[in-house]
Motif scaffolding. Structure first.
Motif, mmCIF file in Angstrom:
data_model
loop_
_atom_site.group_PDB
_atom_site.id
_atom_site.type_symbol
_atom_site.label_atom_id
_atom_site.label_comp_id
_atom_site.label_asym_id
_atom_site.label_seq_id
_atom_site.Cartn_x
_atom_site.Cartn_y
_atom_site.Cartn_z
ATOM 1 N N UNK A 195 0.813 -1.210 0.000
ATOM 2 C CA UNK A 195 0.000 0.000 0.000
ATOM 3 C C UNK A 195 0.855 1.272 0.000
ATOM 4 N N UNK A 196 2.156 1.150 -0.104
ATOM 5 C CA UNK A 196 3.009 2.340 -0.155
ATOM 6 C C UNK A 196 2.862 3.066 -1.484
ATOM 7 N N UNK A 197 2.978 4.390 -1.438
ATOM 8 C CA UNK A 197 2.941 5.221 -2.636
ATOM 9 C C UNK A 197 4.340 5.350 -3.218
ATOM 10 N N UNK A 198 4.405 5.665 -4.506
ATOM 11 C CA UNK A 198 5.686 5.745 -5.206
ATOM 12 C C UNK A 198 5.813 7.107 -5.877
ATOM 13 N N UNK A 199 6.931 7.779 -5.632
ATOM 14 C CA UNK A 199 7.184 9.110 -6.186
ATOM 15 C C UNK A 199 8.421 9.070 -7.080
ATOM 16 N N UNK A 200 8.255 9.526 -8.325
ATOM 17 C CA UNK A 200 9.386 9.598 -9.252
ATOM 18 C C UNK A 200 10.353 10.691 -8.794
ATOM 19 N N UNK A 201 11.642 10.364 -8.761
ATOM 20 C CA UNK A 201 12.672 11.306 -8.327
ATOM 21 C C UNK A 201 13.571 11.719 -9.489
ATOM 22 N N UNK A 202 13.983 10.764 -10.301
ATOM 23 C CA UNK A 202 14.941 11.023 -11.373
ATOM 24 C C UNK A 202 14.363 10.532 -12.694
ATOM 25 N N UNK A 203 13.694 11.434 -13.429
ATOM 26 C CA UNK A 203 13.018 11.047 -14.672
ATOM 27 C C UNK A 203 13.999 10.602 -15.744
ATOM 28 N N UNK A 204 15.157 11.247 -15.822
ATOM 29 C CA UNK A 204 16.130 10.914 -16.869
ATOM 30 C C UNK A 204 16.636 9.485 -16.710
ATOM 31 N N UNK A 219 13.676 2.178 -18.267
ATOM 32 C CA UNK A 219 12.477 1.496 -18.760
ATOM 33 C C UNK A 219 12.262 1.664 -20.260
ATOM 34 N N UNK A 220 12.949 2.636 -20.885
ATOM 35 C CA UNK A 220 12.816 2.819 -22.332
ATOM 36 C C UNK A 220 11.662 3.732 -22.700
ATOM 37 N N UNK A 221 11.664 4.182 -23.957
ATOM 38 C CA UNK A 221 10.672 5.150 -24.436
ATOM 39 C C UNK A 221 9.244 4.607 -24.410
ATOM 40 N N UNK A 222 9.091 3.304 -24.673
ATOM 41 C CA UNK A 222 7.746 2.744 -24.763
ATOM 42 C C UNK A 222 7.031 2.732 -23.426
ATOM 43 N N UNK A 223 7.745 2.390 -22.366
ATOM 44 C CA UNK A 223 7.128 2.264 -21.051
ATOM 45 C C UNK A 223 7.191 3.534 -20.213
ATOM 46 N N UNK A 224 8.019 4.492 -20.625
ATOM 47 C CA UNK A 224 8.240 5.664 -19.768
ATOM 48 C C UNK A 224 6.974 6.472 -19.487
ATOM 49 N N UNK A 225 6.142 6.825 -20.506
ATOM 50 C CA UNK A 225 4.964 7.665 -20.202
ATOM 51 C C UNK A 225 4.052 7.042 -19.151
ATOM 52 N N UNK A 226 3.775 5.746 -19.291
ATOM 53 C CA UNK A 226 2.894 5.092 -18.326
ATOM 54 C C UNK A 226 3.557 4.983 -16.964
ATOM 55 N N UNK A 227 4.847 4.655 -16.943
ATOM 56 C CA UNK A 227 5.552 4.521 -15.672
ATOM 57 C C UNK A 227 5.616 5.863 -14.953
ATOM 58 N N UNK A 228 5.856 6.938 -15.709
ATOM 59 C CA UNK A 228 5.908 8.269 -15.095
ATOM 60 C C UNK A 228 4.538 8.670 -14.549
ATOM 61 N N UNK A 229 3.480 8.250 -15.236
ATOM 62 C CA UNK A 229 2.121 8.605 -14.818
ATOM 63 C C UNK A 229 1.750 7.984 -13.483
ATOM 64 N N UNK A 230 2.263 6.776 -13.197
ATOM 65 C CA UNK A 230 1.884 6.076 -11.963
ATOM 66 C C UNK A 230 2.923 6.239 -10.852
ATOM 67 N N UNK A 231 3.895 7.121 -11.052
ATOM 68 C CA UNK A 231 4.894 7.361 -10.007
ATOM 69 C C UNK A 231 4.898 8.837 -9.604
ATOM 70 N N UNK A 232 3.699 9.389 -9.440
ATOM 71 C CA UNK A 232 3.557 10.791 -9.058
ATOM 72 C C UNK A 232 3.266 10.956 -7.576
#
Length: 404
Positions: A183-192, A198-211
């Motif tokens: 149940x822990x939340x996940x926050x993106x720290x280093x987008x680059x 994760x690569x270009x294909x997965x990045x948009x979705x991964x970034x969306x769920x790590x806010x």
């Protein structure tokens, strides 16, 4: 109601002592599981509390039927059914909450009649998810409420099978360095670095769920993979400081189901502007609250969008910040509700979202609102604070602000 403290040595003692309305406090997992095995011989609900969460567990026939985590019932069911291709345009009004039955029982019963196999799969996933969560916490308080009149026609998962299924996964989770709970939340720290990983294909979705708004279990559903696999990847990313795993937030100790997060705030001058925030993320609410009170504003907030309009009418803020993507009511629909109120027709509203798109910008202007993009990484935070401060100087200036 009789309160018991300490631990009980075995299931026989639990059987002899645990009666309707009797509370067991500071129990170990072993004692909780023993009580569940005993009480599952009849039908009823065992309500469980930890420092972080509350559950209702429907027991009967030697097993577990439903597991509800307080505050997450609707989002979890909708998410699970959506992942199976079943979408609900609206969730019907469920019957009034009762201690001796799960909140979602009537709804699940009706859906099970129409989609029995899908519902069986959904309920199994929810039960395993919550059973894992229980096994990763330490101290429990619980109370038993019989419901022998309840007609249960849903699948039953035997407790012995569940315990065997979850035991190995618990041992694996205990080996993680950063991840401790689904149940822990996940926050993106280093987008680059995330993009490189994760690569270009997965990045948009991964970034969306790590806010900082999505739990590990919800992220696993988004990627349609087991929770453990998702947790393993996130643990590795956290070790490299690419994402941050947010610590669980302690809940209030009282029994108020609608209790909001409590944060100690500095003293604010009486006549300074009032700010109200509507967002379903407890992390963002607390971060914004600390930031704005630190600047000198009065701040109140809610994570319940459906109740927000009444709260705003009562609080009389100078400005309101509204998240777009919320489970019960999205930001644009909330704006319509607010604007229908004569006293709020000219209130300053600001849409805040991680989705900084042309469409959202246009819709914000069309709704006579301002727009503010949430930071996607730690490097964006200074820019976000500057934009937020400038916007507040314009729409809700402090007495110490100098306007040019």
């Amino acid at each position: 109601m009789i309160a018991m403290t300490g631990s009980l040595p075995n299931s026989d003692l639990v059987s002899n002592n645990l009666t309707d309305g009797q509370v067991v406090r500071n129990a170990t997992l072993h004692i909780l599981l023993a009580a569940m095995r005993v009480m599952s011989r009849s039908t009823g609900v065992i309500r469980v509390e930890t420092k972080y969460h509350r559950w209702k567990l429907l027991l009967t026939g030697g097993g577990l039927v439903l597991a509800e985590e307080e505050g997450q019932v609707i989002p979890t069911l909708v998410r699970k059914y959506n992942s199976k291709g079943i979408n609900f345009s609206r969730i019907p009004e469920w019957e009034q909450r009762q201690n001796n039955r799960p909140y979602c029982f009537p709804f699940v019963n009706n859906v099970y009649k129409k989609y029995p196999e899908v519902t069986k799969e959904v309920l199994r996933e929810i039960i395993l998810e919550n059973f894992l969560s229980l096994h990763l916490e330490d101290s429990f308080s619980f109370v038993w409420s019989p419901a022998n009149e309840l007609q249960v026609n849903l699948p039953i998962w035997q407790l012995s099978v569940l315990e065997n299924t979850i035991a190995n996964e618990v041992r694996q989770w205990q080996k993680f360095d950063c991840v401790k709970h689904p149940f822990q939340l996940v926050q993106l720290v280093d987008a680059a670095n995330l993009l490189a990983r994760v690569g270009n294909d997965n990045f948009p979705l991964f970034a969306k769920v790590t806010t900082g708004q999505d739990r590990i279990c919800a992220i696993a559903d988004t990627f349609k993979q087991p929770i453990y696999r998702t947790a393993l990847l996130l643990d590795k990313l956290a070790q490299k400081n690419i994402v941050s795993i947010v610590q669980l937030q302690e809940r209030k100790s009282d029994s108020d189901l609608g209790a909001r997060p409590q944060v100690t705030t500095p003293t604010v001058t009486k006549d300074e502007p009032r700010v109200f925030i509507v967002d379903d993320s407890p992390v963002l609410l607390q971060q914004m609250q600390r930031l704005l009170t630190g600047w000198g504003y009065h701040v109140d907030f809610t994570d319940d969008a459906e109740a927000a309009t009444d709260r705003i009418l009562e609080y009389k803020p100078t400005i309101v910040f509204i998240d777009i993507n919320m489970p019960s009511l999205n930001g644009f629909d909330l704006i319509k509700q607010i604007r229908r109120q004569r006293d709020l027709a000219t209130l300053s509203l600001v849409l805040v979202t991680a989705e900084n798109s042309m469409t959202n910008n246009f819709r914000a202007r069309w709704a006579n609102c301002r727009f503010l993009a949430k930071p996607r990484s730690s490097s964006d935070t200074p820019k976000f604070r500057d934009e937020l401060r400038n916007l507040l100087r314009e729409l809700a200036p402090l007495s110490t602000d100098t306007l040019v």
